[in-house]
Scaffold this motif. Structure first.
Motif, PDB file in Angstrom:
ATOM      1  N   ARG A  55       0.835  -1.212   0.000  1.00 15.96           N
ATOM      2  CA  ARG A  55       0.000   0.000   0.000  1.00 15.96           C
ATOM      3  C   ARG A  55       0.863   1.252   0.000  1.00 15.96           C
ATOM      4  O   ARG A  55       0.365   2.356  -0.222  1.00 15.96           O
ATOM      5  N   LYS A  56       2.163   1.076   0.243  1.00 15.64           N
ATOM      6  CA  LYS A  56       3.095   2.212   0.244  1.00 15.64           C
ATOM      7  C   LYS A  56       4.261   1.902  -0.699  1.00 15.64           C
ATOM      8  O   LYS A  56       4.296   0.849  -1.318  1.00 15.64           O
ATOM      9  N   ALA A  57       5.247   2.805  -0.733  1.00 12.97           N
ATOM     10  CA  ALA A  57       6.450   2.547  -1.541  1.00 12.97           C
ATOM     11  C   ALA A  57       7.275   1.453  -0.853  1.00 12.97           C
ATOM     12  O   ALA A  57       7.210   1.303   0.382  1.00 12.97           O
ATOM     13  N   ARG A  68       7.485   5.235  14.327  1.00  8.91           N
ATOM     14  CA  ARG A  68       7.129   4.025  15.092  1.00  8.91           C
ATOM     15  C   ARG A  68       6.983   2.830  14.159  1.00  8.91           C
ATOM     16  O   ARG A  68       6.464   2.977  13.037  1.00  8.91           O
ATOM     17  N   GLY A  69       7.452   1.680  14.593  1.00 10.87           N
ATOM     18  CA  GLY A  69       7.270   0.449  13.818  1.00 10.87           C
ATOM     19  C   GLY A  69       7.107  -0.721  14.773  1.00 10.87           C
ATOM     20  O   GLY A  69       7.037  -0.533  15.991  1.00 10.87           O
ATOM     21  N   ALA A  70       7.025  -1.939  14.221  1.00  7.76           N
ATOM     22  CA  ALA A  70       6.851  -3.112  15.091  1.00  7.76           C
ATOM     23  C   ALA A  70       7.598  -4.312  14.525  1.00  7.76           C
ATOM     24  O   ALA A  70       7.461  -4.639  13.342  1.00  7.76           O
ATOM     25  N   ALA A 113      11.090 -10.995  13.383  1.00  6.69           N
ATOM     26  CA  ALA A 113      11.355 -10.364  14.686  1.00  6.69           C
ATOM     27  C   ALA A 113      12.446  -9.293  14.636  1.00  6.69           C
ATOM     28  O   ALA A 113      12.428  -8.413  13.781  1.00  6.69           O
ATOM     29  N   HIS A 114      13.405  -9.422  15.548  1.00  7.97           N
ATOM     30  CA  HIS A 114      14.446  -8.392  15.707  1.00  7.97           C
ATOM     31  C   HIS A 114      15.496  -8.461  14.601  1.00  7.97           C
ATOM     32  O   HIS A 114      16.339  -7.583  14.510  1.00  7.97           O
ATOM     33  N   GLN A 115      15.473  -9.526  13.795  1.00  7.87           N
ATOM     34  CA  GLN A 115      16.526  -9.687  12.777  1.00  7.87           C
ATOM     35  C   GLN A 115      15.985  -9.768  11.345  1.00  7.87           C
ATOM     36  O   GLN A 115      16.611 -10.381  10.477  1.00  7.87           O
TER      37      GLN A 115
END
Ligand SMILES: Cc1cc2nc3c(=O)[nH]c(=O)nc-3n(C[C@H](O)[C@H](O)[C@H](O)COP(=O)(O)OP(=O)(O)OC[C@H]3O[C@@H](n4cnc5c(N)ncnc54)[C@H](O)[C@@H]3O)c2cc1C
Length: 411
Positions: free
Chosen positions: A33-35, A346-348, A375-377
């Motif tokens: 929905r975005k670039a 902000r992200g997740a 996750a974190h990687q």
């Protein structure tokens, strides 16, 4: 006639999946929905974490747990009203993070991490993105000797078990290597293998341009319009309906929502984080302030401060209290007079409760594939998982055993 595929989500994972499918002769449409590279893959700390052989689990250390419970420091925050909804997944996440289980899961995580530099190198070369890369690692600095000593013990164990490399700098050495440091710290641990990216969103854009040069198509649209068709799968886009034999859900933290529509209940915890850039004089290499619980990294946009974990509903309004605390702590170390943006990003992190990504075929829908939960990687693992899923889809021999990451484990 070439096979056709739809890849939903143009973060690092979806974009690398699209490239690898195109390399294997697929005609591919990448939808977002975005670039490309505008969400989580834009806002991270930009480290290709060759040292992260063990996935980040739920903290087991009592000091950190107490800090988290009372919302002290910059490391952890949570929304109280989200806890009842998140509790079952948090419990599983905590249980999988206990030492014995964590050690077993780490063996599977390490197999992916071991390939991360080779796989990024291939795409960086093909996309001409070498100007964005530093191959000089990153550091943890320690304000207290006690935290430094326990970090050195862990680094020695990881070097022994997994062959990762590091060097140690005492208080004098780190003061010389990072002359902008305003105060004395106990020392630093420099992870030597990782690479750093000076603009993570731009790296994904370059990968997306490579995909276009391969003859791929990028369209805008809502992935939630995905539906089964007589041919396979269809989705609505600004270029009209797109049909393909196969579809890959690579929507990062939004993946579980679309999978649920088809009856799959994946336990994905969105672990939120914030960043903001600052002008001034920060470190030359990315630096984790280990006792402070945040990271500061030199980026093209300024010095980027990124925060630790926030447990909240994915779309709940921003509460950047950790960033406010991290900013105070970072200013104890560096001269950072001015923020670049008026509002924090902000992200997740899309985190599965068993700390491993979901990569493989849907168990009940022909032609539907999953590639999410890194996750974190995830920024580290995009190219590895793009290659793995493309190999599985095209029936070629996968670069590693895909069984531990199979979606079937949550059936
Ligand atoms: C603060 C922070 C620091 C981090 N630091 C690092 C690091 O140093 N190294 C590392 O390896 N990882 C790091 N990570 C983790 C990493 O950023 C993520 O794991 C990774 O970016 C996930 O990539 P993805 O492609 O799965 O998801 P995303 O990049 O979020 O991509 C998903 C895409 O799906 C699209 N989308 C969602 N819903 C829809 C819809 N309905 N229709 C159409 N499109 C949709 C979004 O627009 C987005 O482009 C960090 C994360 C955070 C938050």
């Amino acid at each position: 006639m070439s096979k056709t595929a739809l890849v939903l989500g143009a973060g690092i994972v979806g974009t690398c999946t699209a490239i690898h499918l195109a390399l294997r002769g697929y005609s591919v449409t990448l939808l977002d929905r975005k670039a490309p590279g505008s969400e989580t893959s834009y806002g991270n700390s930009g480290i290709i974490q060759r040292e992260a052989v063990e996935p980040y689990g739920f903290p087991q250390d009592l000091r950190i747990l107490r800090e988290a419970a009372f919302k002290i420091g910059a490391r952890v925050n949570y929304h109280f009203d989200a806890l009842p909804g998140l509790a079952p997944d948090l419990l599983r996440y905590w249980s999988n993070s206990r030492p014995g289980r964590h050690a077993r899961l780490s063996k599977h995580h390490a197999k992916l991490i071991e390939c991360c530099l080779d796989e990024h190198e291939l795409l960086i070369g093909m996309s001409g993105a070498g100007d964005l890369v530093g191959q000089d690692g990153f550091r943890f600095v320690y304000r207290s000797q006690a935290t430094m000593d326990s970090a050195i013990d862990r680094a020695q164990r990881l070097a022994r078990e997994y062959g990762v490399s590091y060097s140690i700098q005492d208080r004098h050495a780190i003061a010389q290597l990072e002359p902008a440091l305003k105060r004395e710290v106990a020392g630093a641990l420099h992870w030597l293998d990782p690479w750093r990216i000076k603009n993570p969103g731009e790296l994904v854009s370059r990968y997306a341009e490579l995909f276009l040069r391969q003859g791929g198509h990028i369209v805008q649209g809502d992935a939630n319009t995905l539906h089964a068709t007589s041919m396979g799968w269809g989705v609505a886009s600004d270029a009209g309906r797109v049909d393909a034999e196969a579809a890959v859900i690579a929507l990062g933290p939004w993946s579980a929502e679309l999978a649920r529509k088809f009856g799959y209940g994946f336990p994905l915890l969105p672990i939120r984080g914030y960043h903001r850039h600052y002008l001034g004089t920060g470190p030359q290499l990315p630096m984790v302030d280990a006792d402070g619980g945040y990271m500061i990294a030199p980026m093209q946009q300024g010095w980027r401060i990124t925060t630790g974990a926030e447990f909240a509903r994915l779309e709940a309004p921003s509460t950047p209290v950790q960033l406010t605390r991290a900013e105070i702590l970072a200013r104890e170390l560096f001269e950072l007079p001015q923020a670049v943006e008026s509002e924090p990003w902000r992200g997740a992190r899309p985190c599965m409760v068993d700390l491993l990504p979901v990569m493989g075929a849907a168990t009940r829908h022909r032609g539907l594939w999953f590639n999410f939960g890194h996750a974190h990687q995830g920024f580290t693992l995009g190219p590895v998982s793009g290659r793995l899923i493309a190999e599985l889809m095209s029936g070629s021999t996968p670069l590693l055993d895909p069984a531990p990451y199979s979606p079937a484990r949550f059936s």
